[in-house]
Design a protein around this motif. Structure first.
Motif, PDB file in Angstrom:
ATOM      1  N   PRO A 158       0.810  -1.308  -0.068  1.00 50.90           N
ATOM      2  CA  PRO A 158      -0.168  -0.055   0.033  1.00 50.90           C
ATOM      3  C   PRO A 158       0.809   1.495   0.215  1.00 50.90           C
ATOM      4  CG  PRO A 158       0.085  -0.840   1.937  1.00 50.90           C
ATOM      5  CD  PRO A 158       0.880  -1.930   1.319  1.00 50.90           C
ATOM      6  N   LEU A 159       0.408   2.158  -0.442  1.00 53.80           N
ATOM      7  CA  LEU A 159       0.969   3.470  -0.584  1.00 53.80           C
ATOM      8  C   LEU A 159       0.766   4.401   0.655  1.00 53.80           C
ATOM      9  CD1 LEU A 159       0.016   4.908  -4.306  1.00 53.80           C
ATOM     10  CD2 LEU A 159       1.979   3.769  -3.715  1.00 53.80           C
ATOM     11  N   THR A 160       1.871   5.230   1.284  1.00 52.96           N
ATOM     12  CA  THR A 160       1.860   5.678   2.543  1.00 52.96           C
ATOM     13  C   THR A 160       2.460   7.120   2.296  1.00 52.96           C
ATOM     14  OG1 THR A 160       3.829   4.822   3.365  1.00 52.96           O
ATOM     15  CG2 THR A 160       1.753   3.821   3.782  1.00 52.96           C
ATOM     16  N   GLY A 161       2.132   7.989   3.462  1.00 49.52           N
ATOM     17  CA  GLY A 161       2.820   9.463   3.354  1.00 49.52           C
ATOM     18  C   GLY A 161       2.555  10.085   2.009  1.00 49.52           C
ATOM     19  N   THR A 162       3.667  10.672   1.439  1.00 44.72           N
ATOM     20  CA  THR A 162       3.517  11.750   0.504  1.00 44.72           C
ATOM     21  C   THR A 162       3.278  11.114  -0.797  1.00 44.72           C
ATOM     22  OG1 THR A 162       5.326  12.948   1.601  1.00 44.72           O
ATOM     23  CG2 THR A 162       5.009  13.310  -0.900  1.00 44.72           C
ATOM     24  N   ASP A 163       3.795   9.663  -0.944  1.00 45.07           N
ATOM     25  CA  ASP A 163       3.138   9.006  -2.205  1.00 45.07           C
ATOM     26  C   ASP A 163       1.748   8.587  -2.397  1.00 45.07           C
ATOM     27  OD1 ASP A 163       5.874   8.475  -3.143  1.00 45.07           O
ATOM     28  OD2 ASP A 163       5.981   6.341  -1.893  1.00 45.07           O
ATOM     29  N   ARG A 164       1.244   8.364  -0.983  1.00 47.10           N
ATOM     30  CA  ARG A 164      -0.434   8.228  -1.183  1.00 47.10           C
ATOM     31  C   ARG A 164      -0.939   9.573  -1.366  1.00 47.10           C
ATOM     32  NH1 ARG A 164      -4.850   8.425   2.235  1.00 47.10           N
ATOM     33  NH2 ARG A 164      -6.287   6.561   1.528  1.00 47.10           N
ATOM     34  N   GLU A 165      -0.693  10.647  -0.847  1.00 43.19           N
ATOM     35  CA  GLU A 165      -1.217  11.781  -1.181  1.00 43.19           C
ATOM     36  C   GLU A 165      -0.940  12.449  -2.519  1.00 43.19           C
ATOM     37  OE1 GLU A 165       0.290  15.045   1.284  1.00 43.19           O
ATOM     38  OE2 GLU A 165      -0.499  14.284   3.503  1.00 43.19           O
ATOM     39  N   GLN A 166      -0.008  11.942  -3.075  1.00 44.44           N
ATOM     40  CA  GLN A 166       0.295  12.466  -4.519  1.00 44.44           C
ATOM     41  C   GLN A 166      -0.562  11.324  -5.497  1.00 44.44           C
ATOM     42  OE1 GLN A 166       2.990  14.410  -6.229  1.00 44.44           O
ATOM     43  NE2 GLN A 166       2.589  15.220  -4.177  1.00 44.44           N
ATOM     44  N   ALA A 167      -0.896  10.240  -5.129  1.00 43.45           N
ATOM     45  CA  ALA A 167      -1.764   9.311  -5.648  1.00 43.45           C
ATOM     46  C   ALA A 167      -3.123   9.675  -5.874  1.00 43.45           C
ATOM     47  CB  ALA A 167      -1.612   7.850  -4.976  1.00 43.45           C
ATOM     48  N   LEU A 168      -3.629  10.383  -4.426  1.00 42.07           N
ATOM     49  CA  LEU A 168      -4.819  10.902  -4.190  1.00 42.07           C
ATOM     50  C   LEU A 168      -5.015  12.145  -5.255  1.00 42.07           C
ATOM     51  CD1 LEU A 168      -5.337  11.028  -0.352  1.00 42.07           C
ATOM     52  CD2 LEU A 168      -6.633   9.398  -1.916  1.00 42.07           C
ATOM     53  N   GLY A 169      -4.193  12.941  -5.462  1.00 39.73           N
ATOM     54  CA  GLY A 169      -4.179  13.991  -6.061  1.00 39.73           C
ATOM     55  C   GLY A 169      -4.151  13.530  -7.697  1.00 39.73           C
ATOM     56  N   ARG A 170      -3.432  12.486  -7.975  1.00 39.14           N
ATOM     57  CA  ARG A 170      -3.601  12.218  -9.536  1.00 39.14           C
ATOM     58  C   ARG A 170      -5.112  11.614  -9.493  1.00 39.14           C
ATOM     59  NH1 ARG A 170       1.409   7.923 -10.149  1.00 39.14           N
ATOM     60  NH2 ARG A 170       0.795   7.803 -12.196  1.00 39.14           N
ATOM     61  N   LEU A 171      -5.606  10.945  -8.788  1.00 39.15           N
ATOM     62  CA  LEU A 171      -6.878  10.113  -8.971  1.00 39.15           C
ATOM     63  C   LEU A 171      -8.024  11.363  -8.955  1.00 39.15           C
ATOM     64  CD1 LEU A 171      -8.664   7.162  -7.257  1.00 39.15           C
ATOM     65  CD2 LEU A 171      -9.761   9.427  -7.295  1.00 39.15           C
ATOM     66  N   ALA A 172      -7.868  12.292  -8.310  1.00 41.18           N
ATOM     67  CA  ALA A 172      -8.850  13.460  -8.307  1.00 41.18           C
ATOM     68  C   ALA A 172      -8.749  14.238  -9.422  1.00 41.18           C
ATOM     69  CB  ALA A 172      -8.647  14.382  -7.021  1.00 41.18           C
ATOM     70  N   LEU A 173      -7.653  14.557  -9.884  1.00 38.84           N
ATOM     71  CA  LEU A 173      -7.274  15.506 -11.182  1.00 38.84           C
ATOM     72  C   LEU A 173      -8.126  14.460 -12.574  1.00 38.84           C
ATOM     73  CD1 LEU A 173      -6.144  17.723 -12.380  1.00 38.84           C
ATOM     74  CD2 LEU A 173      -3.923  16.230 -12.736  1.00 38.84           C
ATOM     75  N   ARG A 174      -7.733  13.175 -12.257  1.00 47.13           N
ATOM     76  CA  ARG A 174      -8.073  12.378 -13.627  1.00 47.13           C
ATOM     77  C   ARG A 174      -9.559  12.266 -13.727  1.00 47.13           C
ATOM     78  NH1 ARG A 174      -3.693   8.869 -15.072  1.00 47.13           N
ATOM     79  NH2 ARG A 174      -5.215   7.603 -16.332  1.00 47.13           N
ATOM     80  N   TYR A 175     -10.222  12.030 -12.400  1.00 40.21           N
ATOM     81  CA  TYR A 175     -11.525  12.087 -12.261  1.00 40.21           C
ATOM     82  C   TYR A 175     -12.549  13.171 -12.577  1.00 40.21           C
ATOM     83  CZ  TYR A 175     -16.347  11.645 -10.320  1.00 40.21           C
ATOM     84  OH  TYR A 175     -17.637  11.370 -10.083  1.00 40.21           O
ATOM     85  N   PHE A 176     -12.056  14.307 -11.902  1.00 35.62           N
ATOM     86  CA  PHE A 176     -12.844  15.614 -12.290  1.00 35.62           C
ATOM     87  C   PHE A 176     -12.622  15.892 -13.588  1.00 35.62           C
ATOM     88  CE2 PHE A 176     -13.073  15.476  -7.615  1.00 35.62           C
ATOM     89  CZ  PHE A 176     -14.041  15.283  -7.348  1.00 35.62           C
ATOM     90  N   ALA A 177     -11.532  15.713 -14.080  1.00 31.07           N
ATOM     91  CA  ALA A 177     -11.296  16.398 -15.661  1.00 31.07           C
ATOM     92  C   ALA A 177     -12.098  15.701 -16.558  1.00 31.07           C
ATOM     93  CB  ALA A 177      -9.690  16.295 -15.761  1.00 31.07           C
ATOM     94  N   SER A 178     -12.482  14.276 -16.422  1.00 34.69           N
ATOM     95  CA  SER A 178     -12.873  13.544 -17.374  1.00 34.69           C
ATOM     96  C   SER A 178     -14.459  13.414 -17.006  1.00 34.69           C
ATOM     97  CB  SER A 178     -12.220  12.199 -17.321  1.00 34.69           C
ATOM     98  OG  SER A 178     -12.651  11.440 -16.063  1.00 34.69           O
ATOM     99  N   ARG A 179     -14.905  13.551 -15.799  1.00 37.83           N
ATOM    100  CA  ARG A 179     -16.191  13.245 -15.452  1.00 37.83           C
ATOM    101  C   ARG A 179     -17.022  14.728 -15.001  1.00 37.83           C
ATOM    102  NH1 ARG A 179     -13.327   8.971 -14.410  1.00 37.83           N
ATOM    103  NH2 ARG A 179     -14.281   6.950 -15.217  1.00 37.83           N
ATOM    104  N   GLY A 180     -16.224  15.716 -14.842  1.00 33.29           N
ATOM    105  CA  GLY A 180     -16.865  16.935 -14.174  1.00 33.29           C
ATOM    106  C   GLY A 180     -17.913  17.418 -15.064  1.00 33.29           C
ATOM    107  N   PRO A 181     -19.036  18.184 -14.606  1.00 27.87           N
ATOM    108  CA  PRO A 181     -19.183  18.621 -13.381  1.00 27.87           C
ATOM    109  C   PRO A 181     -19.710  17.433 -12.360  1.00 27.87           C
ATOM    110  CG  PRO A 181     -20.475  19.862 -14.647  1.00 27.87           C
ATOM    111  CD  PRO A 181     -20.007  18.876 -15.459  1.00 27.87           C
ATOM    112  N   ALA A 182     -18.820  17.090 -11.315  1.00 32.24           N
ATOM    113  CA  ALA A 182     -19.244  15.951 -10.223  1.00 32.24           C
ATOM    114  C   ALA A 182     -18.889  16.562  -8.911  1.00 32.24           C
ATOM    115  CB  ALA A 182     -18.504  14.885 -10.480  1.00 32.24           C
TER     116      ALA A 182
END
Length: 384
Positions: free
Chosen positions: A205-229
């Motif tokens: 599992p990802l932890t610390g900064t790696d996990r935060e970066q992954a959360l950012g990548r997921l949010a960016l990809r999700y909202f850029a492809s499915r917004g408005p959400a």
């Protein structure tokens, strides 16, 4: 007549369809369509192929065989990710996405692990047996793996067998392999060794900064492809907590400043591509001829949302009754009926049931979509 673009509701549908590439600009290939969406629900494999193909440029038409080839060569992988169900994920994304999802998936499955006797010792033993069975590119069907587990004295049928396979997927042991054809011609999925299909990723599992970066990548990809959400939409889709999604949004705005914006309407805060914010308050687009789309019931246009799914204009997904069709007909992005396919004597029969009689222009658009689906499956189509 279409209401697309004539109201806020129509504008939301219009933006979502464009960002999901159901409208131009389309993807150049199934892999590009998948990269845009990050993950695509795919437990209905024959229809999930169409989910990717219909988001691609129409000429030349992407076919079912094209999608199958991308699955065969491992560009597109199919596994349990995000929520405990099948998804397509690009091989470049599966490593970090599994690192973000695995703990929550295992946690959610704990009750079934207990019920089926899959304790740590059994899981470790079955994982070792499964890894040895598929290593070196020796991809195996589910039936072949059942026989191997049975010979090792491990469960080979029922839920106990199913959860062994899922545990191995979530633990980065198994992933989809090259599909094979049965003697009757049916396409059968196989399993491969995770590390032979997904390279260059760290385990666990990802932890610390790696996990935060992954959360950012997921949010960016999700909202850029499915917004408005909304944040709640993303949390339901990803299996993450709303707290994690909010953190992901903050990180996404640091990773790619100016890419995401927000807007408040209908009493909710929505996140979307910054370029689209003005489109929500701009003048209505000019009326155009209607467009019909046949999408699967688990298409991301449906499953990408929970809190704000009502902009679809109806109740989907739903549980069919009396053998009625399951999949969704859209007219200008609005739910307008149900459909399914069947194959008889080399002909693809499309059972399409509209919620109301179609207008002449809508019928022309429906015929065009039926023809497009026939090109995808490579068969003559018949409307029934």
């Amino acid at each position: 007549m279409s209401d697309d673009g004539s109201s806020l509701t129509g504008k939301v549908r219009q933006l979502r369809m464009r960002r999901q590439q159901l409208r131009a600009p389309h993807a150049g290939s199934p892999a590009e369509a998948l990269r845009n969406l990050l993950a695509v629900q795919s437990q209905e494999f024959p229809y999930a192929r169409w989910t990717l193909a219909q988001r691609c440029q129409s000429l030349p038409m992407v076919t079912a065989n094209d999608v199958e080839q991308a699955v065969a060569d491992g560009t597109i992988l199919r596994t349990h990710i995000l929520r405990p169900t099948w998804h397509f994920v690009h091989r470049d994304d599966l490593g970090w996405l599994m690192g973000l999802s695995a703990d929550r998936l295992h946690q959610g499955n704990k009750g079934m692990y207990r019920q089926t006797g899959l304790d740590q010792e059994t899981a470790a033993r079955s994982g070792h047996v499964l890894a040895r069975a598929v290593e070196g590119g020796a991809h195996k069907t589910r039936e072949e793996l059942a026989a191997i587990l049975d010979a090792a004295g491990l469960p080979s049928k029922g839920l106990a067998f199913i959860y062994q396979l899922m545990h191995a997927e979530i633990s980065r042991i198994l992933v989809s392999g090259t599909p094979v054809r049965s003697a009757g011609g049916a396409l059968k999925q196989t399993y491969a060794l995770f590390d032979e299909r997904v390279t260059g990723t760290a385990g666990g599992p990802l932890t610390g900064t790696d996990r935060e970066q992954a959360l950012g990548r997921l949010a960016l990809r999700y909202f850029a492809s499915r917004g408005p959400a909304t944040v709640k939409d993303c949390a339901a889709w990803s299996g993450l907590t709303m707290k994690d999604v909010k953190l992901g949004l903050d990180v996404a705005r640091e990773l790619s400043p100016g890419t995401l914006g927000s807007a408040t309407f209908d009493g909710l805060e929505f996140h979307l591509a910054s370029d689209d914010v003005k489109g929500l308050s701009g003048p209505p687009q000019e009326a155009a001829l209607p467009r019909v789309d046949l999408i699967q019931c688990y298409d991301e246009y449906v499953m990408g949302y929970s809190q704000s799914r009502h902009y679809l204009g109806g109740t989907a997904p739903y549980f069919p009754e009396d053998n009625s069709p399951l999949h969704v007909v859209l007219v200008d992005g609005r739910l307008a009926g149900w459909w399914r396919h069947a194959f008889t004597n080399g002909v693809c029969e499309l059972d399409i049931r509209m919620n109301r009689p179609t207008t002449p222009d809508e019928h022309i658009a429906l015929d065009a979509e039926v023809h497009r689906y026939g090109s995808f499956v490579g068969l003559q189509t018949k409307l029934v």
